[in-house]
Design a protein around this motif. Structure first.
Motif, mmCIF file in Angstrom:
data_model
loop_
_atom_site.group_PDB
_atom_site.id
_atom_site.type_symbol
_atom_site.label_atom_id
_atom_site.label_comp_id
_atom_site.label_asym_id
_atom_site.label_seq_id
_atom_site.Cartn_x
_atom_site.Cartn_y
_atom_site.Cartn_z
ATOM 1 N N LEU A 108 -8.719 -29.408 33.113
ATOM 2 C CA LEU A 108 -8.758 -30.565 31.889
ATOM 3 C C LEU A 108 -8.534 -30.495 31.670
ATOM 4 N N ALA A 109 -6.699 -29.790 31.142
ATOM 5 C CA ALA A 109 -5.862 -30.416 30.773
ATOM 6 C C ALA A 109 -5.289 -32.318 31.023
ATOM 7 N N GLY A 110 -4.899 -32.134 32.750
ATOM 8 C CA GLY A 110 -4.530 -32.631 33.328
ATOM 9 C C GLY A 110 -5.797 -34.707 33.578
ATOM 10 N N LEU A 111 -6.615 -33.874 33.569
ATOM 11 C CA LEU A 111 -7.986 -34.815 33.543
ATOM 12 C C LEU A 111 -8.128 -35.384 32.418
ATOM 13 N N ALA A 112 -7.568 -35.385 30.815
ATOM 14 C CA ALA A 112 -8.344 -35.156 29.779
ATOM 15 C C ALA A 112 -7.289 -36.111 29.828
ATOM 16 N N THR A 113 -6.014 -36.005 30.372
ATOM 17 C CA THR A 113 -4.444 -36.500 29.314
ATOM 18 C C THR A 113 -4.654 -37.660 30.647
ATOM 19 N N PHE A 114 -4.944 -38.068 31.475
ATOM 20 C CA PHE A 114 -4.788 -39.291 32.609
ATOM 21 C C PHE A 114 -6.249 -40.066 33.696
ATOM 22 N N MET A 115 -6.941 -39.275 33.117
ATOM 23 C CA MET A 115 -8.169 -39.447 33.683
ATOM 24 C C MET A 115 -8.076 -41.057 33.196
ATOM 25 N N SER A 116 -8.251 -41.970 32.005
ATOM 26 C CA SER A 116 -8.470 -42.730 31.128
ATOM 27 C C SER A 116 -7.854 -44.106 32.127
ATOM 28 N N LYS A 146 -10.510 -6.581 21.063
ATOM 29 C CA LYS A 146 -10.739 -7.080 21.024
ATOM 30 C C LYS A 146 -10.384 -8.685 20.799
ATOM 31 N N SER A 147 -10.027 -8.732 19.740
ATOM 32 C CA SER A 147 -8.467 -10.276 19.254
ATOM 33 C C SER A 147 -7.450 -10.440 19.735
ATOM 34 N N PHE A 148 -6.693 -9.177 20.028
ATOM 35 C CA PHE A 148 -6.445 -9.381 20.516
ATOM 36 C C PHE A 148 -6.711 -9.820 22.652
ATOM 37 N N ALA A 149 -7.421 -9.675 23.161
ATOM 38 C CA ALA A 149 -8.134 -10.117 24.658
ATOM 39 C C ALA A 149 -7.683 -12.069 23.790
ATOM 40 N N VAL A 150 -8.446 -11.577 23.289
ATOM 41 C CA VAL A 150 -8.808 -12.876 23.066
ATOM 42 C C VAL A 150 -8.042 -14.144 23.060
ATOM 43 N N GLY A 151 -6.603 -12.815 22.214
ATOM 44 C CA GLY A 151 -5.164 -13.386 21.963
ATOM 45 C C GLY A 151 -4.156 -14.055 23.371
ATOM 46 N N VAL A 152 -4.777 -13.131 24.163
ATOM 47 C CA VAL A 152 -4.142 -12.822 25.087
ATOM 48 C C VAL A 152 -4.518 -13.533 25.934
ATOM 49 N N GLN A 153 -6.194 -14.202 26.157
ATOM 50 C CA GLN A 153 -6.892 -14.963 26.814
ATOM 51 C C GLN A 153 -5.938 -16.150 26.646
ATOM 52 N N TYR A 154 -5.866 -16.550 25.358
ATOM 53 C CA TYR A 154 -5.595 -17.985 24.805
ATOM 54 C C TYR A 154 -3.790 -18.641 25.245
ATOM 55 N N MET A 155 -3.301 -17.246 25.117
ATOM 56 C CA MET A 155 -1.657 -17.569 25.764
ATOM 57 C C MET A 155 -1.633 -17.876 27.158
ATOM 58 N N LEU A 156 -2.290 -17.386 28.494
ATOM 59 C CA LEU A 156 -2.955 -17.179 29.209
ATOM 60 C C LEU A 156 -2.968 -18.900 29.493
ATOM 61 N N PHE A 157 -3.849 -19.512 28.886
ATOM 62 C CA PHE A 157 -4.510 -20.866 29.274
ATOM 63 C C PHE A 157 -2.961 -21.479 28.769
ATOM 64 N N ARG A 158 -2.741 -21.408 27.817
ATOM 65 C CA ARG A 158 -1.348 -22.197 26.950
ATOM 66 C C ARG A 158 0.196 -21.963 28.792
ATOM 67 N N VAL A 159 0.604 -20.553 28.904
ATOM 68 C CA VAL A 159 1.642 -20.349 29.865
ATOM 69 C C VAL A 159 0.664 -21.125 31.534
ATOM 70 N N LEU A 160 -0.588 -21.003 31.609
ATOM 71 C CA LEU A 160 -0.415 -21.517 32.839
ATOM 72 C C LEU A 160 -1.369 -22.869 33.723
ATOM 73 N N ALA A 161 -1.416 -23.419 31.897
ATOM 74 C CA ALA A 161 -2.785 -24.355 32.138
ATOM 75 C C ALA A 161 -2.159 -25.614 31.532
ATOM 76 N N PHE A 162 -2.363 -25.299 29.965
ATOM 77 C CA PHE A 162 -2.833 -26.078 28.728
ATOM 78 C C PHE A 162 -1.025 -27.106 29.500
ATOM 79 N N MET A 163 0.195 -26.137 28.718
ATOM 80 C CA MET A 163 1.360 -26.526 29.350
ATOM 81 C C MET A 163 2.184 -27.130 30.292
#
Length: 650
Positions: free
Chosen positions: A340-348, A539-556
């Motif tokens: 999603l991160a790559g396509l949203a940035t450069f698909m247009s 629960k809150s911590f798990a959601v936080g770890v989830q979004y951290m991994l999103f950023r480290v491994l995907a969005f960045m």
């Protein structure tokens, strides 16, 4: 003692006012509404940034890798802070933290518009001079003035304001990421804590849908804003010479950031009035939820200091990551997030180059077609979860089926497109018209594409050997004549010849929309799998770890990776003041194969993770049956694991 008494014995009315006199701020439905508006505004900034990234790239001469880093830099401040903020979720006033983050995002959006006001006007090559004759772009045997004028232009562009553009944009992105830290984790956990078990999947489905609608509004806003010329506030209408179809056109990229900043400010205000906790949604659960709210406040005073938190952080992180279902689902989401991160940035940008479309139209195709279909799929995923009352095992099957169908629909995209048009001295490699334009002394920076009457494109009228130009009443060129390098009539028209693939745009966008619709079915089920397979206290911590991994491994790394792949397909780089700028021409076959090939790779990675999730769940269900526990529903797995942990502690 008085202060402690106030903390330990809060007013019960704060948690449970009379049912007939409860304000809107004690309603979880109203919180979902407010949070949807805030996410809409916050993600509008992110979507707008991605929709205008190619315009910013062209305006300031960035390559795709550099613009990809800029697009992903908002994740830097978000990555580390989100884990700590999520861990402290039960110890802080979550609504007020969300409001503070929204105000910081408001400031960041203002900062990102500053380069336009601090810098000078946009200057492009081969602009028409005051006399109305575009002499600098024509073939001239002697051009002694071109060098001095170029040096004057370079000295003006290398000032402090121009050099500080990229750091200023990075700072704005950094602050935007920091401001977004509390919004999603606190919002999701706050809703899940106070919504009924039956309605929680629907509410989360709504939030996930809005998460997609926000970027959609950003793309649609970008499509509208980029129709205005970048310097429309500095130039009169008569002074604007470029058309939307011109490859040198730059739209008003800065305008959307000003609008988004005002929306963020308005969306942040309601969070100042929400209480720290609200009653459970169902009436029969009010008594239990009130007791839980009091217990949470009592724990707040006795809970960890910062030092104790840092000591317990690795233990809780390890406990969360040791859950195989949690880890596999998060890794599957990481693959989809990188996609999603790559396509949203450069698909247009891909649509613009591959099918010879304007920037605003390409952005509209993403924001008006693909993203709404993804929203529809996300909502339907949440509806299916609620209607069918799917367990964790049923959710994993739904995700696996959706991703498998996504692969089948994404592979044909690799074959929809055309090769790069014939460009003299550029493509195909080895095709050169250098001999006929060598005497014209064309500037190395010249870029004003023209299409010859023989179907060959040239980088400028000078490279086509044209010595005369016809202009209309508004001093805009209509034709270039006496072109020595053009066969046949020896005439060239302004603008690119195009790739000849415009007829394939409709099937490509339709298939891309279907792929987005199918893939988004997995969003809500995968989030519910995470929330139902971790202990309530984590629960809150798990959601936080989830979004951290999103950023480290995907969005960045995602946009940077896609940007590097795009740069590897460039066959002609622009130059300005003896420095390489943005790419002028791409090998469209390589562009399509490498850009969309990454999409297939990430989707296959997500499919593998969901398949492994099904295997783990099947083995665990078999073990529970053999032990005679009688556990059939996947929701009982959380309570079973919690009892097992309590046995270990005792």
């Amino acid at each position: 003692m008085g202060a402690n008494d106030l903390k330990m014995n809060p007013d019960p009315a704060e948690f449970r006012p009379p049912a007939r006199h409860r304000s809107l701020f004690y309603s979880v439905k109203f919180f979902v509404f407010c949070h949807s508006l805030l996410q809409l505004a916050q993600l509008l900034v992110s979507g707008y940034m991605k929709s205008s990234i190619s315009t910013i790239e062209r305006r300031y001469g960035f390559n795709s890798q550099k613009s990809g880093l800029l697009a992903s830099f908002n994740e830097v401040g978000n990555t580390i802070l989100i884990v700590f903020v999520s861990f402290l979720g039960s110890q802080v006033h979550r609504p007020r933290c969300i409001g503070g983050g929204a105000l910081l995002a408001c400031l960041a959006s203002l900062i990102m518009s500053l380069p336009h006001f601090l810098g000078g006007k946009y200057e492009y090559t081969d602009s028409i001079n005051s006399s109305g004759v575009n002499s600098s772009s024509l073939c001239q045997s002697e051009s002694p003035v071109s060098t001095s004028s170029s040096n004057q232009s370079c000295s003006g562009q290398q000032g402090g304001a121009q050099q500080g553009v990229y750091p200023l944009l990075l700072m704005g992105q950094l602050l935007l990421g920091i401001g977004a830290v509390p919004i999603q984790p606190f919002g999701i956990s706050y809703i899940d804590d106070h919504a009924s078990r039956k309605n929680s999947p629907l509410y989360l489905g709504i939030l996930l849908a809005v998460t997609s609608i926000g970027p959609a509004f950003g793309f649609i806003s970008g499509s509208l804003m980029l129709r205005f010329y970048v310097d429309f506030d500095k130039l009169s209408e008569e002074q604007i010479q470029l058309e939307h179809e011109d490859l040198r056109w730059v739209g008003a990229w800065w305008l959307g950031f000003l609008v988004a900043s005002g929306l963020l400010f308005l969306a942040a205000l309601p969070y100042l009035f929400f209480p720290r906790s609200i009653p459970k949604e169902d009436e029969d659960e009010d008594v239990e939820s009130t007791a839980d709210c009091k217990q949470q406040l009592q724990q707040t005073d006795s809970e960890t200091s910062l030092l104790q938190f840092l000591k317990s952080f690795p233990r809780i992180a390890l406990r969360t990551l040791r859950s195989p279902i949690y880890l596999l689902v998060v890794l599957a989401q990481v693959n989809l997030a990188a996609l999603l991160a790559g396509l949203a940035t450069f698909m247009s940008k891909f649509i613009e180059r591959q099918f010879t479309q304007t920037v605003s139209f390409s952005v509209m195709m993403i924001g008006g077609v693909c993203i709404p279909l993804a929203v529809l799929g996300t909502v339907l995923g949440g509806v299916l979860m609620r209607r069918l009352s799917l367990s964790v095992g049923g959710a994993s099957k739904l995700c696996t089926a959706a991703i498998f169908l996504c692969i089948l629909s994404s592979i044909p995209l690799l074959f929809i497109g055309c090769s790069t048009q014939k460009v003299a001295e550029v493509f195909p490699q080895g095709s050169a018209a250098l001999s006929c334009s060598a005497g014209c002394r064309c500037p190395a920076e010249a870029f004003n594409p023209v299409c010859g009457s023989d179907g060959v494109e040239f980088r400028s009228p000078c490279h086509a050997g044209c010595s005369n130009v016809q202009i209309d009443a508004s001093n805009k060129p209509t034709n270039y004549t006496e072109c020595g390098c053009v066969g046949g009539l020896g005439v060239a028209s302004p603008g690119t010849c195009g790739s000849g693939c415009s007829n394939l745009l409709l099937p490509f966008v339709a298939l891309l929309g279907v792929t987005s619709f199918i893939a988004s079915f997995s969003q809500t089920p995968s989030v519910m799998m995470i929330l139902r397979t971790v202990p309530a206290e984590d629960k809150s911590f798990a959601v936080g770890v989830q979004y951290m991994l999103f950023r480290v491994l995907a969005f960045m790394p995602g946009p940077v990776l896609y940007g590097s792949v795009i740069d590897s397909t460039c066959i002609s780089w622009g130059r300005k003041c003896d420095k390489k700028t943005s790419c002028q021409y791409y090998d469209l076959d390589h562009f399509r194969q490498r850009f969309l090939g990454l999409q297939v790779v990430f989707v296959c990675g997500a499919l593998l993770c969901f398949l492994l999730t099904m295997v783990v769940l099947r083995r665990r269900a078999g073990q529970l049956k053999t032990e005679g526990d009688g556990v059939k529903g996947a929701y009982a797995m959380v309570s079973a694991s919690s009892k097992e942990k309590e046995g270990i502690k005792t």
